[in-house]
Design a protein around this motif. Structure first.
Motif, PDB file in Angstrom:
ATOM      1  N   PRO A 160       0.826  -1.216   0.000  1.00  0.00           N
ATOM      2  CA  PRO A 160       0.000   0.000   0.000  1.00  0.00           C
ATOM      3  C   PRO A 160       0.855   1.258   0.000  1.00  0.00           C
ATOM      4  N   PRO A 161       0.313   2.356  -0.523  1.00  0.00           N
ATOM      5  CA  PRO A 161       1.071   3.603  -0.607  1.00  0.00           C
ATOM      6  C   PRO A 161       1.504   4.172   0.741  1.00  0.00           C
ATOM      7  N   THR A 162       0.719   3.955   1.790  1.00  0.00           N
ATOM      8  CA  THR A 162       1.089   4.393   3.140  1.00  0.00           C
ATOM      9  C   THR A 162       0.743   3.278   4.119  1.00  0.00           C
ATOM     10  N   ASN A 163       1.136   3.467   5.363  1.00  0.00           N
ATOM     11  CA  ASN A 163       0.899   2.451   6.399  1.00  0.00           C
ATOM     12  C   ASN A 163      -0.413   2.647   7.149  1.00  0.00           C
ATOM     13  N   TRP A 164      -1.335   3.409   6.604  1.00  0.00           N
ATOM     14  CA  TRP A 164      -2.541   3.775   7.336  1.00  0.00           C
ATOM     15  C   TRP A 164      -3.484   2.601   7.541  1.00  0.00           C
ATOM     16  N   ARG A 165      -4.204   2.655   8.663  1.00  0.00           N
ATOM     17  CA  ARG A 165      -5.314   1.742   8.932  1.00  0.00           C
ATOM     18  C   ARG A 165      -6.612   2.541   8.883  1.00  0.00           C
ATOM     19  N   SER A 166      -7.679   1.906   8.439  1.00  0.00           N
ATOM     20  CA  SER A 166      -8.969   2.579   8.401  1.00  0.00           C
ATOM     21  C   SER A 166      -9.567   2.648   9.802  1.00  0.00           C
ATOM     22  N   VAL A 167     -10.583   3.485   9.938  1.00  0.00           N
ATOM     23  CA  VAL A 167     -11.312   3.584  11.203  1.00  0.00           C
ATOM     24  C   VAL A 167     -11.895   2.236  11.596  1.00  0.00           C
ATOM     25  N   PHE A 168     -12.241   1.403  10.607  1.00  0.00           N
ATOM     26  CA  PHE A 168     -12.820   0.095  10.886  1.00  0.00           C
ATOM     27  C   PHE A 168     -11.757  -0.963  11.171  1.00  0.00           C
ATOM     28  N   GLY A 169     -10.488  -0.551  11.231  1.00  0.00           N
ATOM     29  CA  GLY A 169      -9.436  -1.475  11.639  1.00  0.00           C
ATOM     30  C   GLY A 169      -8.754  -2.232  10.525  1.00  0.00           C
ATOM     31  N   GLN A 170      -9.107  -1.959   9.265  1.00  0.00           N
ATOM     32  CA  GLN A 170      -8.501  -2.651   8.134  1.00  0.00           C
ATOM     33  C   GLN A 170      -7.372  -1.803   7.549  1.00  0.00           C
ATOM     34  N   VAL A 171      -6.611  -2.383   6.620  1.00  0.00           N
ATOM     35  CA  VAL A 171      -5.704  -1.576   5.811  1.00  0.00           C
ATOM     36  C   VAL A 171      -6.554  -0.551   5.069  1.00  0.00           C
ATOM     37  N   ALA A 172      -6.095   0.693   5.040  1.00  0.00           N
ATOM     38  CA  ALA A 172      -6.898   1.785   4.485  1.00  0.00           C
ATOM     39  C   ALA A 172      -6.805   1.904   2.971  1.00  0.00           C
ATOM     40  N   TRP A 173      -6.136   0.963   2.310  1.00  0.00           N
ATOM     41  CA  TRP A 173      -5.982   0.992   0.860  1.00  0.00           C
ATOM     42  C   TRP A 173      -6.456  -0.323   0.266  1.00  0.00           C
ATOM     43  N   THR A 174      -7.109  -0.251  -0.887  1.00  0.00           N
ATOM     44  CA  THR A 174      -7.511  -1.445  -1.636  1.00  0.00           C
ATOM     45  C   THR A 174      -6.955  -1.350  -3.055  1.00  0.00           C
ATOM     46  N   ARG A 175      -6.387  -2.464  -3.527  1.00  0.00           N
ATOM     47  CA  ARG A 175      -5.791  -2.483  -4.859  1.00  0.00           C
ATOM     48  C   ARG A 175      -6.827  -2.901  -5.897  1.00  0.00           C
ATOM     49  N   VAL A 176      -6.798  -2.241  -7.055  1.00  0.00           N
ATOM     50  CA  VAL A 176      -7.723  -2.556  -8.136  1.00  0.00           C
ATOM     51  C   VAL A 176      -6.987  -3.353  -9.207  1.00  0.00           C
ATOM     52  N   GLU A 177      -7.698  -3.806 -10.225  1.00  0.00           N
ATOM     53  CA  GLU A 177      -7.147  -4.764 -11.194  1.00  0.00           C
ATOM     54  C   GLU A 177      -5.936  -4.225 -11.947  1.00  0.00           C
ATOM     55  N   ASP A 178      -5.896  -2.917 -12.208  1.00  0.00           N
ATOM     56  CA  ASP A 178      -4.756  -2.386 -12.970  1.00  0.00           C
ATOM     57  C   ASP A 178      -3.540  -2.099 -12.095  1.00  0.00           C
ATOM     58  N   GLY A 179      -3.633  -2.424 -10.798  1.00  0.00           N
ATOM     59  CA  GLY A 179      -2.476  -2.316  -9.928  1.00  0.00           C
ATOM     60  C   GLY A 179      -2.444  -1.110  -9.015  1.00  0.00           C
ATOM     61  N   GLN A 180      -3.236  -0.077  -9.303  1.00  0.00           N
ATOM     62  CA  GLN A 180      -3.255   1.077  -8.414  1.00  0.00           C
ATOM     63  C   GLN A 180      -4.053   0.761  -7.147  1.00  0.00           C
ATOM     64  N   TRP A 181      -3.879   1.629  -6.166  1.00  0.00           N
ATOM     65  CA  TRP A 181      -4.580   1.500  -4.893  1.00  0.00           C
ATOM     66  C   TRP A 181      -5.445   2.740  -4.681  1.00  0.00           C
ATOM     67  N   TYR A 182      -6.600   2.564  -4.013  1.00  0.00           N
ATOM     68  CA  TYR A 182      -7.401   3.727  -3.630  1.00  0.00           C
ATOM     69  C   TYR A 182      -7.577   3.757  -2.113  1.00  0.00           C
ATOM     70  N   LEU A 183      -7.675   4.967  -1.579  1.00  0.00           N
ATOM     71  CA  LEU A 183      -7.772   5.173  -0.131  1.00  0.00           C
ATOM     72  C   LEU A 183      -9.223   5.088   0.328  1.00  0.00           C
ATOM     73  N   HIS A 184      -9.425   4.450   1.462  1.00  0.00           N
ATOM     74  CA  HIS A 184     -10.737   4.443   2.117  1.00  0.00           C
ATOM     75  C   HIS A 184     -10.498   4.446   3.620  1.00  0.00           C
ATOM     76  N   MET A 185     -10.744   5.563   4.258  1.00  0.00           N
ATOM     77  CA  MET A 185     -10.531   5.653   5.695  1.00  0.00           C
ATOM     78  C   MET A 185     -11.644   4.982   6.485  1.00  0.00           C
ATOM     79  N   PHE A 186     -12.654   4.493   5.771  1.00  0.00           N
ATOM     80  CA  PHE A 186     -13.715   3.703   6.403  1.00  0.00           C
ATOM     81  C   PHE A 186     -13.771   2.365   5.668  1.00  0.00           C
ATOM     82  N   ASP A 187     -14.931   1.895   5.295  1.00  0.00           N
ATOM     83  CA  ASP A 187     -15.040   0.610   4.610  1.00  0.00           C
ATOM     84  C   ASP A 187     -14.461   0.705   3.193  1.00  0.00           C
TER      85      ASP A 187
END
Length: 522
Positions: free
Chosen positions: A140-167
């Motif tokens: 992931p681009p940073t070491n952040w965790r979401s408010v829900f306790g998960q990794v705050a980034w999800t990777r998509v099929e083309d390889g990039q990641w998007y941020l979600h501070m919640f779900d």
């Protein structure tokens, strides 16, 4: 010149899916709310605040928004919303609605387009897409965790990641993109044109981020405690409270000020303390910001005293009056936080009475006027995405009991349990069972709100703490003397006429777990 309506308002928070059900599907709706507005007007508040009712997949109870200008069919239609506004205004109630600017649903057309458009596209720039770290971008681009306790980034099929501070179904928007800013100006205008009186801004402290690792002490993890709504125990918070958020709110303030009447913004801004909260309460930003220190305080005179002193001292340099709140849709109900059984209910009533005497605005959460406890739901009945490993927030969101001696307690015309099951023991807690019953929590709230309107409104903003035993808090505000006994023994009362007591009538002594208002002769 009279004060703006919101400065000392009592606002009643409505969680739409759990307030009242008009169509019998087991889920509350806007028509159900409209049908119960007479009850709210009679309770004695000044405004209602509606949690989200927008079109949504409901992954996070409607905070995952697909269209901020509409109404989810689960809750009715836009016409139902307009009827609610008209009826509320006819009863003298202002209407505040939730605004969710930090993120959208992953089903939002913008995010669907962003996935299809690919890296580097204008569509992706509306969100926070980043390349990953490591040789193949697998980290992931940073070491952040979401408010829900998960990794705050999800990777998509083309390889990039998007941020979600919640779900992961709630991708964060990129507030450095002018298109995002213009979209929310349009949303504000949409609802202001329909007569909305104010907006509660969700995650107001989180819109702008510094995309870098969070620095944490050795041996600890970023956002290490997912049981806390926002983990602010770490000094370094690159995802929260960025200075650039204030530019957004200055822009919104100017927009809202261009409308007739007294429209307002209230921030849900979790900060390190009241002094930091003051940054959102400049004359050209928010009219109010939630002060969670009272809610977070245990049953303790020392803690309550500290909440009062810290809050008032922090806000004194600004023009802002404080807000006070004991429960909401994200917190364990304060009756349950204070213990069990009759003692916990006595404490909840006492804390409420003391809070209502303080200067500023008060926010009540639906059902607290009935003395509802937090409900411990078994895992198979929990629906909150934050419930993994615990009870989540469902326990404070169980639908209200209105009448009858068995579920659904008049919540709707159906016969079965509503979307979250009500305890069968709630027979004595319904609105019907408590209405007109001397000593009931509902009648206590009605009396307390009447007393506030008659005696606390317009009083001196200054709160003067009095000498009292360690387990007792006592203060003067104008003509009122307020005493709250958090100790185990009765405490002597100062001279004055008893206006209202949270428990049985009192004269010379105040019992434990009780609060009282006294009216001085001066």
């Amino acid at each position: 010149m009279s004060s703006p309506w919101w400065r000392e308002a009592v606002t009643y928070q409505i969680y739409p899916r759990s307030f009242a059900d008009a169509d019998g599907d087991g889920t509350g709706d806007l028509a159900g709310i409209t049908s119960r507005l007479d009850y709210l007007a009679a309770l004695g508040g000044d405004a209602i605040w509606l949690s989200p009712f927008y079109p949504s997949p409901q992954i996070d109870y409607g905070y995952d928004v697909v269209d901020a200008r509409g109404v989810d069919p689960l809750f009715g239609t836009l016409e139902d919303a307009e009827e609610l506004l008209t009826r509320a205004h006819g009863l003298g109630l202002k209407v505040i609605i939730d605004l969710i600017p930090n993120h959208t649903s992953s089903s939002h057309p913008w995010f669907v387009d962003a996935l299809a458009a690919g890296p580097g596209s204008p569509e992706r720039d509306r969100y926070l897409f980043q390349d990953g770290r490591g040789p193949d971008g697998e980290e992931p681009p940073t070491n952040w965790r979401s408010v829900f306790g998960q990794v705050a980034w999800t990777r998509v099929e083309d390889g990039q990641w998007y941020l979600h501070m919640f779900d992961k179904e709630e991708p964060d928007l990129n507030w450095r993109n002018p298109e995002v800013a213009e979209e929310f100006r349009s949303v504000l205008r949409w609802w202001l044109d329909r007569g909305v009186d104010g907006f509660r801004v969700d995650v107001a402290h989180g819109l702008v981020k510094a995309l870098r690792d969070q620095h944490v002490p050795a041996g600890e993890s970023p956002n290490s405690d997912p049981a806390v709504m926002y983990d602010l125990g770490v000094d370094d918070d690159p995802m929260w409270d960025h200075p650039d958020v204030h530019e957004v709110y200055r822009d919104w303030h100017d927009l809202i000020a261009s409308y007739p009447g007294e429209r307002m913004l209230v921030a849900e801004a979790w900060t390190q303390g009241p002094a930091d909260l003051r940054g959102y309460l400049r004359t050209d930003e928010f009219e109010q910001a939630f002060n969670f220190q009272w809610l977070q305080s245990p049953w303790s005179a020392v803690a309550f005293r500290d909440a009062i002193v810290t809050t008032l001292d922090a806000l004194r340099p600004s023009r802002a009056w404080p807000t006070w709140v004991l429960s909401n849709h994200d917190a364990v109900r304060h009756r349950t936080r204070y213990g069990d059984g009759a003692q916990a209910l006595a404490r909840a009533r006492a804390a409420t009475l003391a809070m209502l005497a303080l200067p500023g605005a008060a926010y009540l959460y639906q059902g607290e006027e009935l003395g509802l406890p937090h409900v411990q739901l078994p895992p198979e009945q929990q629906q909150d995405p934050w419930a993994e490993g615990g009870n989540g927030r469902d326990g404070c969101r169980v639908p209200l009991p209105w009448s009858g001696d068995a579920p659904p307690f008049g919540f709707g015309p159906g016969d079965g349990q509503p979307w979250l099951p009500q305890p069968v023991q709630w027979t004595d807690l319904t609105v019907a069972a408590q209405t007109g019953r001397p000593g009931s929590t509902l009648e206590f709230y009605r009396s307390a709100l009447t007393a506030r309107r008659r005696l606390a409104r317009g009083e001196d903003e200054e709160v003067r703490l009095l000498d009292a035993p360690e387990d007792v808090i006592a203060f003067h505000r104008g003509r009122l003397t307020v005493v709250l006994n958090c100790g185990a023994e009765p405490t002597p009362l100062p001279r004055g006429e008893v206006v209202i007591c949270s428990g049985e009538p009192v004269s010379s002594e105040l019992p434990p777990d009780t609060a009282v208002w006294l009216l001085s002769d001066g």
